[in-house]
Design a protein around this motif. Sequence first.
Motif, PDB file in Angstrom:
ATOM      1  N   TYR A   1     -15.737  42.195  14.775  1.00  0.00           N
ATOM      2  CA  TYR A   1     -16.609  41.676  15.829  1.00  0.00           C
ATOM      3  C   TYR A   1     -17.253  42.839  16.563  1.00  0.00           C
ATOM      4  N   GLY A   2     -18.561  42.954  16.440  1.00  0.00           N
ATOM      5  CA  GLY A   2     -19.292  44.002  17.146  1.00  0.00           C
ATOM      6  C   GLY A   2     -20.126  44.832  16.187  1.00  0.00           C
ATOM      7  N   GLY A   3     -21.104  45.506  16.744  1.00  0.00           N
ATOM      8  CA  GLY A   3     -21.998  46.326  15.940  1.00  0.00           C
ATOM      9  C   GLY A   3     -23.222  45.555  15.510  1.00  0.00           C
ATOM     10  N   SER A   4     -24.183  46.287  14.997  1.00  0.00           N
ATOM     11  CA  SER A   4     -25.422  45.656  14.534  1.00  0.00           C
ATOM     12  C   SER A   4     -25.200  44.983  13.190  1.00  0.00           C
ATOM     13  N   GLN A   5     -26.071  44.058  12.859  1.00  0.00           N
ATOM     14  CA  GLN A   5     -25.943  43.343  11.596  1.00  0.00           C
ATOM     15  C   GLN A   5     -26.065  44.292  10.408  1.00  0.00           C
ATOM     16  N   SER A   6     -26.934  45.299  10.512  1.00  0.00           N
ATOM     17  CA  SER A   6     -27.102  46.240   9.396  1.00  0.00           C
ATOM     18  C   SER A   6     -25.826  47.057   9.167  1.00  0.00           C
ATOM     19  N   VAL A   7     -25.145  47.440  10.239  1.00  0.00           N
ATOM     20  CA  VAL A   7     -23.885  48.180  10.104  1.00  0.00           C
ATOM     21  C   VAL A   7     -22.815  47.281   9.490  1.00  0.00           C
ATOM     22  N   LEU A   8     -22.738  46.045   9.948  1.00  0.00           N
ATOM     23  CA  LEU A   8     -21.748  45.117   9.397  1.00  0.00           C
ATOM     24  C   LEU A   8     -22.033  44.790   7.938  1.00  0.00           C
ATOM     25  N   ASP A   9     -23.315  44.678   7.574  1.00  0.00           N
ATOM     26  CA  ASP A   9     -23.670  44.426   6.170  1.00  0.00           C
ATOM     27  C   ASP A   9     -23.208  45.580   5.283  1.00  0.00           C
ATOM     28  N   ALA A  10     -23.412  46.820   5.742  1.00  0.00           N
ATOM     29  CA  ALA A  10     -22.980  47.994   4.982  1.00  0.00           C
ATOM     30  C   ALA A  10     -21.456  48.028   4.880  1.00  0.00           C
ATOM     31  N   MET A  11     -20.775  47.694   5.980  1.00  0.00           N
ATOM     32  CA  MET A  11     -19.316  47.659   5.978  1.00  0.00           C
ATOM     33  C   MET A  11     -18.807  46.598   5.012  1.00  0.00           C
ATOM     34  N   GLN A  12     -19.454  45.459   5.014  1.00  0.00           N
ATOM     35  CA  GLN A  12     -19.042  44.382   4.121  1.00  0.00           C
ATOM     36  C   GLN A  12     -19.187  44.797   2.658  1.00  0.00           C
ATOM     37  N   GLN A  13     -20.293  45.426   2.310  1.00  0.00           N
ATOM     38  CA  GLN A  13     -20.495  45.883   0.929  1.00  0.00           C
ATOM     39  C   GLN A  13     -19.436  46.899   0.523  1.00  0.00           C
ATOM     40  N   LYS A  14     -19.156  47.843   1.404  1.00  0.00           N
ATOM     41  CA  LYS A  14     -18.149  48.861   1.103  1.00  0.00           C
ATOM     42  C   LYS A  14     -16.763  48.228   0.988  1.00  0.00           C
ATOM     43  N   ASN A  15     -16.433  47.327   1.903  1.00  0.00           N
ATOM     44  CA  ASN A  15     -15.127  46.668   1.842  1.00  0.00           C
ATOM     45  C   ASN A  15     -14.973  45.843   0.572  1.00  0.00           C
ATOM     46  N   GLN A  16     -16.024  45.133   0.171  1.00  0.00           N
ATOM     47  CA  GLN A  16     -15.948  44.321  -1.040  1.00  0.00           C
ATOM     48  C   GLN A  16     -15.743  45.188  -2.276  1.00  0.00           C
ATOM     49  N   ALA A  17     -16.367  46.363  -2.293  1.00  0.00           N
ATOM     50  CA  ALA A  17     -16.208  47.274  -3.430  1.00  0.00           C
ATOM     51  C   ALA A  17     -14.808  47.892  -3.452  1.00  0.00           C
ATOM     52  N   GLN A  18     -14.315  48.276  -2.275  1.00  0.00           N
ATOM     53  CA  GLN A  18     -13.038  48.972  -2.194  1.00  0.00           C
ATOM     54  C   GLN A  18     -11.844  48.022  -2.118  1.00  0.00           C
ATOM     55  N   PHE A  19     -12.020  46.880  -1.464  1.00  0.00           N
ATOM     56  CA  PHE A  19     -10.933  45.914  -1.275  1.00  0.00           C
ATOM     57  C   PHE A  19     -11.430  44.517  -1.649  1.00  0.00           C
ATOM     58  N   PRO A  20     -11.602  44.242  -2.932  1.00  0.00           N
ATOM     59  CA  PRO A  20     -12.250  42.987  -3.347  1.00  0.00           C
ATOM     60  C   PRO A  20     -11.550  41.712  -2.883  1.00  0.00           C
ATOM     61  N   ARG A  21     -10.263  41.782  -2.589  1.00  0.00           N
ATOM     62  CA  ARG A  21      -9.555  40.565  -2.158  1.00  0.00           C
ATOM     63  C   ARG A  21      -9.417  40.468  -0.645  1.00  0.00           C
ATOM     64  N   LEU A  22     -10.005  41.405   0.079  1.00  0.00           N
ATOM     65  CA  LEU A  22      -9.962  41.355   1.539  1.00  0.00           C
ATOM     66  C   LEU A  22     -10.732  40.130   2.027  1.00  0.00           C
ATOM     67  N   GLN A  23     -10.103  39.366   2.892  1.00  0.00           N
ATOM     68  CA  GLN A  23     -10.758  38.216   3.500  1.00  0.00           C
ATOM     69  C   GLN A  23     -11.224  38.644   4.885  1.00  0.00           C
ATOM     70  N   ALA A  24     -12.520  38.737   5.061  1.00  0.00           N
ATOM     71  CA  ALA A  24     -13.056  39.244   6.329  1.00  0.00           C
ATOM     72  C   ALA A  24     -14.242  38.409   6.788  1.00  0.00           C
ATOM     73  N   LEU A  25     -14.365  38.333   8.094  1.00  0.00           N
ATOM     74  CA  LEU A  25     -15.494  37.678   8.741  1.00  0.00           C
ATOM     75  C   LEU A  25     -16.180  38.739   9.581  1.00  0.00           C
ATOM     76  N   TYR A  26     -17.494  38.866   9.434  1.00  0.00           N
ATOM     77  CA  TYR A  26     -18.269  39.890  10.123  1.00  0.00           C
ATOM     78  C   TYR A  26     -19.202  39.209  11.116  1.00  0.00           C
ATOM     79  N   ILE A  27     -19.065  39.553  12.392  1.00  0.00           N
ATOM     80  CA  ILE A  27     -19.870  38.919  13.434  1.00  0.00           C
ATOM     81  C   ILE A  27     -20.556  39.983  14.268  1.00  0.00           C
ATOM     82  N   SER A  28     -21.886  39.922  14.301  1.00  0.00           N
ATOM     83  CA  SER A  28     -22.680  40.807  15.147  1.00  0.00           C
ATOM     84  C   SER A  28     -23.140  39.997  16.356  1.00  0.00           C
ATOM     85  N   PRO A  29     -22.507  40.215  17.504  1.00  0.00           N
ATOM     86  CA  PRO A  29     -22.865  39.421  18.684  1.00  0.00           C
ATOM     87  C   PRO A  29     -24.195  39.874  19.273  1.00  0.00           C
TER      88      PRO A  29
END
Length: 95
Positions: A15-43
Motif C-alpha cells: 500500500y503506497g507509492g505511484s502506480q508505475s512503481v507498483l507495476d514495476a514491483m509487481q513484475q519483478k515480484n512475479q518473476a522472482q516469486f511466482p507464487r507470491l500472492q500480493a495486492l498492490y494499491i496506489s492510494p
Amino acid sequence: METLYSARNLKIVFYGGSQSVLDAMQQKNQAQFPRLQALYISPPFVSISDEEQHVLIDRINAFKPHLISVCLGCPKQEKWMASMKGKVNGLMIGL
C-alpha cells in the motif's frame, strides 16, 4: 524467500507509492516469486471520502492479507496505520 511464501501461502498488500512503481514491483515480484500472492494499491494523494475508505478497507480485508506493507512516508503512514487499527486485518508495517 520463495519457499517461505509458497509454504505458508502468505498474502501481502503493498500500500503506497505511484502506480508505475507498483507495476514495476509487481513484475519483478512475479518473476522472482511466482507464487507470491500480493495486492498492490496506489492510494490517491488527496483525502478520500468515508465511502471510498470503506471500499478500500473491504478490498484489503477481502484479500485476507497476513502482512500490509505501508509506504506513504512519515508521518502519513503512521497516521494511516493508526486510523486503520481494528479496521483492516493483517500486520501493518510502515516502510
